[in-house]
Design a protein around this motif. Sequence first.
Motif: not given
Length: 465
Positions: A78, A113-114, A116, A141-145, A174, A176
Amino acid sequence: MKIAVIGTGYVGLVSGTCFAEWGNHVVYVDNNAEKIARLNQGELPIYEPGLDELVTRNRNAGRLSFTCNLAAAVEDAEVVFIAVGTPARVGHGDADLSFVYMAAREIAPLLAENAVVVVKSTVPVGTGDAVEKIIASVRSRGSFSVASNPEFLREGVAIHDFLNPDRVVIGVEDENAHAVMVALYSDPLAEARTPIVLTQRRTSELIKYAANAFLATKITFINELADLCEQVGTNVGELALGVGLDKRIGSSFLNARPGYGGSCFPKDTLALLRTAQDHGIALRIVEETVTANEARKRKMALKVLDAVGGDVDGKTIAVLGLTFKPDTDDMRDAPSVPLIETLQRFGATVRGHDPVGMENAARILDDVQLFDDPYECARDADAVVIVTEWESIRRIDLARLRQVMRAPALIDLRNAFEPAAAEAAGFRITAIGRPIVRQADNVVDFPAKSKPRDKARAAETTPRG
């Protein structure tokens, strides 16, 4: 949470192990197979009090593991911390970010996915933006931070600092990243009500550099006042007490010393200056701090020369304490190194002792005989110089130390000993920021500027060899 930590250096090992202590599952990854093998056998590459026990406990509990397999480490993680080195580039002063960018490129196709990605390494403003761009080149973009989470660990007490921080700084862009990072820290620190500073990523990156530059400036300030105290016959310890009790100032980092060193302050002040220069901003106070600190390290050799009559040619000098501070084996930018190099250029034979840092010292110092025993190090020496105030050095038997020496010169660059105790043991003591007191008549001597040989004065501007 499952956490992956890229890099098994000082910051990575302490941070990841403490995250495991909070109940997270942490996987370390490093491309150095030999290092990973040693870590799996319980051999740590750094010395930090209490870290070996913490690593062993969490590894035995199944919360901590080490691998060279990047894909296995990052899979389903994560949070992925980048905790690799960012040394100052030789001849430039700015931070070398090649390891950070390499890590970003390697993890980009492997991220869950997602996930950080958190830059834990100390990096200049805008590094998080660059990391995000690198990862976005291979995934949407948007699939990670990407977040910033600088460390504020003091070597020697790093575990306490991590588990009981005075604040946590998190830079996010963001929701997330915001949610994941707050969840990571909020529960373990809820009882202590530790402030969590949530800010923009660039601000978070700059906070780290600004904090270290301020502390470096504070050290340099008290060091320069120590020089003034010596000339006007006052005591820098009492001065620091009187100043530090002001709550607006505080007493931390007001201990006069032979200059700051270590892995953070020297490189971070230089990196901050380079960032400011790149944006057309002059940070004059930081510039003067860097210049004054480098000059001070070599100026300490002049105190040794003054203490032995102005000339060390052919004399033996014992240096006790080699690391840049106690409770660490870190020799990076240690004040002992330029001091020793300068004394050697003046013709001295230098010996050294350190309770923990001997192995690292041997890699850096040339023509220095190292001793495990401080008394053997000082045997037949013309002077002893205290550079690092390890507790074992503070507790040294001064009478026994004096007995094994050829001459009574004790140069205490950390004010580790009370002058009266040193004098009672037969020493002629030179300290930092303290007036000279004649034992016979207790008359304070306001010393005139000493006049060692011309080549000694050149030490203040001699480049490091």
